[in-house]
Design a protein around this motif. Sequence first.
Motif: not given
Length: 130
Positions: A26, A30-32, A43-45, A49
Amino acid sequence: MALGLHHIEIWVADLDSARKSWGWLLAQLGWSIDQEWDNGTSWRCGDVYLVTTRPPALSGDTHDRRLPGLNHVALHGGAPADIDHLAGQASGHGWSSLYADRYPHAGGSDHYAVYLENEAGFKVEVVGAP
């Protein structure tokens, strides 16, 4: 009315392994990390999430994507060069390549993607932009 995917929650038997494999994948896409707690990580994009969690109600210790239920998650992966880079690095981060003999067109001649499976048997399709 809002449309689109809100979130995905994946129950895992080995949270440490999931944090490593899913976390690497992830982050590459580009997810964080959005939240972490004893039994999980999200994790969110953008507005979407994804959660991996080992909840107390878990009734088994294995996943089989070939049983009824969710077979795989497909994620946007960027340009074909990004897919190639990801495919080349995945094995060092808990993922093995599926359909390697047909990479990158296992989904058809107009579909550029890598299909990965982690140590727990979860399958992810990372799709390149047309």
